[in-house]
Design a protein around this motif. Sequence first.
Motif, short mmCIF file in Angstrom:
data_model
loop_
_atom_site.label_atom_id
_atom_site.label_comp_id
_atom_site.label_asym_id
_atom_site.label_seq_id
_atom_site.Cartn_x
_atom_site.Cartn_y
_atom_site.Cartn_z
N GLY A 289 -36.00 -31.58 12.05
CA GLY A 289 -36.28 -33.21 11.67
C GLY A 289 -37.78 -33.73 11.43
O GLY A 289 -37.99 -34.52 10.45
N ASN A 290 -38.43 -33.34 12.16
CA ASN A 290 -40.10 -33.30 12.04
C ASN A 290 -40.58 -32.92 10.73
O ASN A 290 -41.37 -33.62 10.13
N CYS A 291 -40.07 -31.77 10.41
CA CYS A 291 -40.53 -31.35 9.12
C CYS A 291 -39.89 -31.82 8.17
O CYS A 291 -41.10 -32.20 7.00
N LEU A 292 -38.76 -32.46 8.07
CA LEU A 292 -38.26 -33.34 6.94
C LEU A 292 -39.06 -34.46 6.67
O LEU A 292 -39.35 -35.11 5.88
N LEU A 293 -39.48 -35.20 8.09
CA LEU A 293 -40.14 -36.46 7.84
C LEU A 293 -41.68 -36.42 7.70
O LEU A 293 -42.08 -37.07 6.67
N PHE A 294 -41.96 -35.36 7.86
CA PHE A 294 -43.48 -35.10 7.59
C PHE A 294 -43.55 -34.72 6.07
O PHE A 294 -44.47 -35.14 5.43
N CYS A 295 -42.66 -33.88 5.57
CA CYS A 295 -42.57 -33.86 3.90
C CYS A 295 -42.53 -35.08 3.34
O CYS A 295 -42.96 -35.29 2.15
N ALA A 296 -41.53 -35.99 3.86
CA ALA A 296 -41.14 -37.17 3.24
C ALA A 296 -42.57 -37.98 3.09
O ALA A 296 -42.91 -38.76 2.26
N LYS A 297 -43.41 -38.07 4.26
CA LYS A 297 -44.64 -39.02 4.38
C LYS A 297 -45.80 -38.41 3.59
O LYS A 297 -46.60 -39.09 3.03
N TYR A 298 -46.01 -37.17 3.68
CA TYR A 298 -46.95 -36.42 2.82
C TYR A 298 -46.52 -35.14 2.03
O TYR A 298 -46.93 -34.17 1.87
N PHE A 299 -45.73 -35.88 0.86
CA PHE A 299 -45.08 -34.91 0.23
C PHE A 299 -45.97 -34.23 -0.67
O PHE A 299 -45.87 -32.92 -0.68
N TRP A 300 -47.10 -34.79 -1.49
CA TRP A 300 -47.68 -34.00 -2.43
C TRP A 300 -48.69 -33.13 -1.57
O TRP A 300 -49.06 -31.75 -2.06
N ARG A 301 -49.09 -33.57 -0.59
CA ARG A 301 -50.08 -32.54 0.32
C ARG A 301 -49.33 -31.17 0.89
O ARG A 301 -49.79 -30.19 0.64
N VAL A 302 -48.28 -31.50 1.20
CA VAL A 302 -47.21 -30.41 1.80
C VAL A 302 -47.02 -29.40 0.67
O VAL A 302 -47.01 -28.42 0.78
N LEU A 303 -46.56 -30.02 -0.67
CA LEU A 303 -46.32 -29.43 -1.67
C LEU A 303 -47.51 -28.47 -2.18
O LEU A 303 -47.30 -27.32 -2.52
N GLY A 304 -48.53 -29.08 -2.22
CA GLY A 304 -49.78 -28.23 -2.43
C GLY A 304 -50.06 -27.06 -1.61
O GLY A 304 -50.50 -26.06 -1.99
N VAL A 305 -49.72 -27.48 -0.30
CA VAL A 305 -50.11 -26.07 0.66
C VAL A 305 -49.01 -25.17 0.43
O VAL A 305 -49.44 -23.97 0.41
N GLY A 306 -47.73 -25.57 0.23
CA GLY A 306 -46.92 -24.57 -0.06
C GLY A 306 -47.14 -23.77 -1.31
O GLY A 306 -46.80 -22.40 -1.45
N ALA A 307 -47.65 -24.48 -2.40
CA ALA A 307 -48.03 -23.71 -3.60
C ALA A 307 -48.89 -22.63 -3.49
O ALA A 307 -49.27 -21.77 -3.97
N LEU A 308 -49.95 -23.32 -2.60
CA LEU A 308 -51.08 -22.50 -2.43
C LEU A 308 -50.61 -21.17 -1.70
O LEU A 308 -51.06 -20.12 -2.07
N GLN A 309 -49.87 -21.13 -0.59
CA GLN A 309 -49.39 -19.99 -0.19
C GLN A 309 -48.41 -19.12 -0.87
O GLN A 309 -48.62 -17.73 -0.89
N LEU A 310 -47.62 -19.88 -1.86
CA LEU A 310 -46.99 -19.25 -2.66
C LEU A 310 -47.71 -18.32 -3.67
O LEU A 310 -47.34 -16.94 -3.93
N GLY A 311 -48.83 -19.13 -4.36
CA GLY A 311 -49.72 -18.42 -5.23
C GLY A 311 -50.50 -17.11 -4.38
O GLY A 311 -50.61 -16.09 -5.04
N TYR A 312 -50.68 -17.27 -3.06
CA TYR A 312 -51.33 -16.26 -2.38
C TYR A 312 -50.51 -14.83 -2.51
O TYR A 312 -50.86 -13.98 -2.40
N LEU A 313 -49.34 -15.26 -1.97
CA LEU A 313 -48.36 -14.16 -1.89
C LEU A 313 -47.87 -13.42 -3.16
O LEU A 313 -47.98 -12.19 -3.31
N VAL A 314 -47.85 -14.35 -4.22
CA VAL A 314 -47.72 -13.72 -5.76
C VAL A 314 -48.87 -12.84 -5.92
O VAL A 314 -48.76 -11.59 -6.69
N VAL A 315 -50.02 -13.43 -5.88
CA VAL A 315 -51.14 -12.40 -6.16
C VAL A 315 -51.33 -11.19 -5.30
O VAL A 315 -51.33 -9.77 -5.96
N PHE A 316 -50.86 -10.91 -4.07
CA PHE A 316 -50.74 -10.03 -3.22
C PHE A 316 -49.86 -8.94 -3.66
O PHE A 316 -49.78 -7.62 -3.72
N VAL A 317 -48.44 -9.62 -4.26
CA VAL A 317 -47.43 -8.66 -4.56
C VAL A 317 -47.67 -8.11 -6.10
O VAL A 317 -47.61 -6.96 -6.27
#
Length: 255
Positions: A178-206
Amino acid sequence: MGLFFAEDPHFDETERQTGFYRYRQLLSTRFRRWWKTNLLTLAGFAPLTAGISYAVLSSSVLVLIPCSLLGGMIAGPFLAGMYDAVLRGLRDDPKLWWDCYQQAWKQNWKGSLVPGALLGLAAGVYAFMAMLFWWADRAPSLGTVALYLFALLVVLVVNTLYWPQLVLFRQRAAVRLGNCLLFCAKYFWRVLGVGALQLGYLVVFVLFAPWTLLLLPVLGVWYILFLSQFLIYEQLDEALGIEERFDETPPCPPV
């Protein structure tokens, strides 16, 4: 850190910095701790990696599921130890590295078994799906690839917000989600950016494997976890009151 950044006469590592100077300060004072924890984390993920690799090479889902679950349960406490080390660095915990790591294991190993198993299963399923794309006679459509990456992005975001709560607080899983959901709703773009950063890091490694595997002992797990938590730590502290709950004495020299 003068090897990577020009020396600033006004930079004082004994005081808590802000912005980029805080990033530089943490790398300077905490690198050794995080690097040692990273090596242990890689060792903890070895059974999961071996199990998934064997399941993929044997093209067996029946092998994949138990190997992913069991390997994830083994990796869970190690990942919790890595998150604990990163978060202790972000709040300037002055305790010795090995004492902190032992304490993290004692406090979190039971609670990290189920999340670790689910994370291991997700890793196994995504690895198997990636190989199915590779083995297919026809290349997957852009829509299929986009859906695959989006679902992976969601998994990364949830993990980024769930594991810090696991190592910091004693809560039910439903409360953490529930906290994850509320945090995503409040800081959507920042969380999305951090997730995209991790995704890019993983894709580069693969994509650049096996050459990127040479970076695992150096960067591996610790750097992307640190960078992700660093980018959202101020917001996490505001939402969860981390600094207030863990009021530590001024930091001593790192060990």
